[in-house]
Scaffold this motif. Sequence first.
Motif, PDB file in Angstrom:
ATOM      1  N   SER A 199       0.967  45.146 -29.808  1.00 31.64           N
ATOM      2  CA  SER A 199       0.357  45.682 -31.036  1.00 31.64           C
ATOM      3  C   SER A 199       0.983  46.984 -31.507  1.00 31.64           C
ATOM      4  N   TYR A 200       1.831  47.594 -30.696  1.00 34.97           N
ATOM      5  CA  TYR A 200       2.540  48.786 -31.150  1.00 34.97           C
ATOM      6  C   TYR A 200       3.644  48.425 -32.150  1.00 34.97           C
ATOM      7  N   ILE A 201       4.050  47.165 -32.132  1.00 34.46           N
ATOM      8  CA  ILE A 201       5.146  46.734 -33.013  1.00 34.46           C
ATOM      9  C   ILE A 201       4.680  45.692 -34.021  1.00 34.46           C
ATOM     10  N   ILE A 202       4.050  44.638 -33.511  1.00 33.28           N
ATOM     11  CA  ILE A 202       3.581  43.565 -34.386  1.00 33.28           C
ATOM     12  C   ILE A 202       2.073  43.401 -34.234  1.00 33.28           C
ATOM     13  N   VAL A 203       1.485  42.685 -35.174  1.00 35.44           N
ATOM     14  CA  VAL A 203       0.043  42.441 -35.140  1.00 35.44           C
ATOM     15  C   VAL A 203      -0.258  41.417 -34.056  1.00 35.44           C
ATOM     16  N   SER A 204      -0.998  41.843 -33.053  1.00 31.04           N
ATOM     17  CA  SER A 204      -1.336  40.973 -31.925  1.00 31.04           C
ATOM     18  C   SER A 204      -2.650  40.256 -32.198  1.00 31.04           C
ATOM     19  N   PRO A 205      -2.950  39.199 -31.421  1.00 34.45           N
ATOM     20  CA  PRO A 205      -4.221  38.493 -31.618  1.00 34.45           C
ATOM     21  C   PRO A 205      -5.449  39.389 -31.498  1.00 34.45           C
ATOM     22  N   ASN A 206      -5.523  40.216 -30.454  1.00 30.51           N
ATOM     23  CA  ASN A 206      -6.695  41.077 -30.292  1.00 30.51           C
ATOM     24  C   ASN A 206      -6.809  42.086 -31.422  1.00 30.51           C
ATOM     25  N   MET A 207      -5.685  42.593 -31.881  1.00 25.58           N
ATOM     26  CA  MET A 207      -5.707  43.550 -32.980  1.00 25.58           C
ATOM     27  C   MET A 207      -6.282  42.913 -34.240  1.00 25.58           C
ATOM     28  N   HIS A 208      -5.821  41.722 -34.568  1.00 21.94           N
ATOM     29  CA  HIS A 208      -6.293  41.112 -35.808  1.00 21.94           C
ATOM     30  C   HIS A 208      -7.722  40.609 -35.696  1.00 21.94           C
ATOM     31  N   LYS A 209      -8.144  40.225 -34.496  1.00 18.99           N
ATOM     32  CA  LYS A 209      -9.519  39.729 -34.346  1.00 18.99           C
ATOM     33  C   LYS A 209     -10.529  40.801 -34.734  1.00 18.99           C
TER      34      LYS A 209
ATOM     35  N   THR B 227     -14.318  45.186 -40.747  1.00 17.96           N
ATOM     36  CA  THR B 227     -13.768  44.250 -41.732  1.00 17.96           C
ATOM     37  C   THR B 227     -12.681  44.915 -42.565  1.00 17.96           C
ATOM     38  N   ASP B 228     -12.850  46.200 -42.824  1.00 14.90           N
ATOM     39  CA  ASP B 228     -11.867  46.960 -43.612  1.00 14.90           C
ATOM     40  C   ASP B 228     -10.894  47.703 -42.695  1.00 14.90           C
ATOM     41  N   SER B 229     -10.257  46.979 -41.807  1.00 18.66           N
ATOM     42  CA  SER B 229      -9.286  47.583 -40.891  1.00 18.66           C
ATOM     43  C   SER B 229      -8.241  46.538 -40.528  1.00 18.66           C
ATOM     44  N   ASN B 230      -7.143  47.007 -39.929  1.00 20.21           N
ATOM     45  CA  ASN B 230      -6.130  46.100 -39.378  1.00 20.21           C
ATOM     46  C   ASN B 230      -5.702  45.026 -40.383  1.00 20.21           C
ATOM     47  N   TYR B 231      -5.184  45.487 -41.518  1.00 20.12           N
ATOM     48  CA  TYR B 231      -4.799  44.582 -42.603  1.00 20.12           C
ATOM     49  C   TYR B 231      -3.444  43.915 -42.388  1.00 20.12           C
ATOM     50  N   GLY B 232      -2.651  44.414 -41.454  1.00 22.31           N
ATOM     51  CA  GLY B 232      -1.283  43.944 -41.308  1.00 22.31           C
ATOM     52  C   GLY B 232      -1.180  42.477 -40.953  1.00 22.31           C
ATOM     53  N   ASN B 233       0.001  41.917 -41.219  1.00 21.12           N
ATOM     54  CA  ASN B 233       0.245  40.514 -40.889  1.00 21.12           C
ATOM     55  C   ASN B 233       1.371  40.376 -39.872  1.00 21.12           C
ATOM     56  N   ILE B 234       2.534  40.954 -40.164  1.00 23.21           N
ATOM     57  CA  ILE B 234       3.643  40.892 -39.211  1.00 23.21           C
ATOM     58  C   ILE B 234       3.724  42.198 -38.415  1.00 23.21           C
ATOM     59  N   PHE B 235       3.930  43.298 -39.109  1.00 25.31           N
ATOM     60  CA  PHE B 235       4.137  44.588 -38.448  1.00 25.31           C
ATOM     61  C   PHE B 235       2.851  45.412 -38.421  1.00 25.31           C
ATOM     62  N   SER B 236       2.568  46.006 -37.262  1.00 24.12           N
ATOM     63  CA  SER B 236       1.355  46.823 -37.117  1.00 24.12           C
ATOM     64  C   SER B 236       1.559  48.256 -37.580  1.00 24.12           C
ATOM     65  N   ILE B 237       2.782  48.630 -37.882  1.00 21.90           N
ATOM     66  CA  ILE B 237       3.099  50.016 -38.244  1.00 21.90           C
ATOM     67  C   ILE B 237       2.309  50.491 -39.449  1.00 21.90           C
TER      68      ILE B 237
ATOM     69  N   PHE C 114      -1.106  54.322 -42.133  1.00 26.58           N
ATOM     70  CA  PHE C 114      -2.032  54.613 -43.229  1.00 26.58           C
ATOM     71  C   PHE C 114      -3.483  54.767 -42.769  1.00 26.58           C
ATOM     72  N   GLY C 115      -3.705  54.835 -41.475  1.00 29.70           N
ATOM     73  CA  GLY C 115      -5.036  55.133 -40.952  1.00 29.70           C
ATOM     74  C   GLY C 115      -6.051  54.021 -41.060  1.00 29.70           C
ATOM     75  N   THR C 116      -5.597  52.770 -41.097  1.00 25.01           N
ATOM     76  CA  THR C 116      -6.531  51.643 -41.182  1.00 25.01           C
ATOM     77  C   THR C 116      -6.585  50.857 -39.869  1.00 25.01           C
ATOM     78  N   PHE C 117      -6.106  51.469 -38.801  1.00 18.11           N
ATOM     79  CA  PHE C 117      -6.096  50.811 -37.491  1.00 18.11           C
ATOM     80  C   PHE C 117      -7.376  51.131 -36.730  1.00 18.11           C
ATOM     81  N   LEU C 118      -8.064  50.092 -36.252  1.00 18.63           N
ATOM     82  CA  LEU C 118      -9.261  50.262 -35.434  1.00 18.63           C
ATOM     83  C   LEU C 118      -9.183  49.332 -34.231  1.00 18.63           C
ATOM     84  N   THR C 119      -9.881  49.703 -33.179  1.00 20.10           N
ATOM     85  CA  THR C 119      -9.979  48.847 -32.000  1.00 20.10           C
ATOM     86  C   THR C 119     -11.442  48.532 -31.735  1.00 20.10           C
TER      87      THR C 119
END
Length: 280
Positions: free
Chosen positions: A196-206, A216-226, A231-236
Amino acid sequence: MNDIVDYFSTIPSLHRGLILVGGIAIFWMIENAFPLFRFNYKKWNHAGINIFFTLTTIIVNFILAFILLLASEWALKNNFGVLEWLQELPLWLYTLIGLLLLDLIGAYLAHLVQHKTRWLWHFHLIHHTDTWVDTTTANRHHPGESVVRFVFTAAAVLITGAPMWLAFLYQSLSVVFSQFNHANISLPEKLDKYISYIIVSPNMHKVHHHYVLPYTDSNYGNIFSIWDRLFGTFLTLPKEKIVYGVDTHMEASENNRLSNLVAIPFQKHRSPQVLPEEKI
């Protein structure tokens, strides 16, 4: 690298279709063998609904494909776009930067705008109503959303000045990565985290498919997680706390009936639930 350019410069439509079908088949088998969650559902019935929306997405993209071609041809003819300034770079680096920019505009930005614009959210909502997220969920898009996503992809091609081989490469990777990060697969947690540091992983997108805000308003990426990290939309969220769906449409009659899913964008809007701060 030149072989990749040559292949995607003339990739037949059949091959693009096989990439989509092959990706679903591969991740379908993997998630059956190593599931993240053991759903109590009729997998084929669920897949039938999502495959319907996959077919409508294919039809929309096929009908509008000429726009993508015109955008690329115009940009190249007029020396327009960010990539025009990068022609002297090594091909692998040119390709990587092109994919990053196409992913930023065609996926991350498109996704963000759909969440932040009410009338677009009404269409994107269908994707989030799935309470059994698996690899078939990747293409669960209302035809209206498919048009919106295509517009952003065409804009990305125009702004970047991407040649068609790069656009086709991006679209193929986008399909496979979306199937991967939606797949109901269980990766070792450390591996998933490092990925998930490079690409969007399954757990990240779930996390993005958790049923209430702010997740719901987080982790919008599809290929790259950067982009989410930048842009501060990453949540765990621990996977055991994830509940799939969207809080406004949790009834099976709303989220698992095709006729209602098609009609959702035209129904009365419902306000989403915001999770109390102390529970985040």
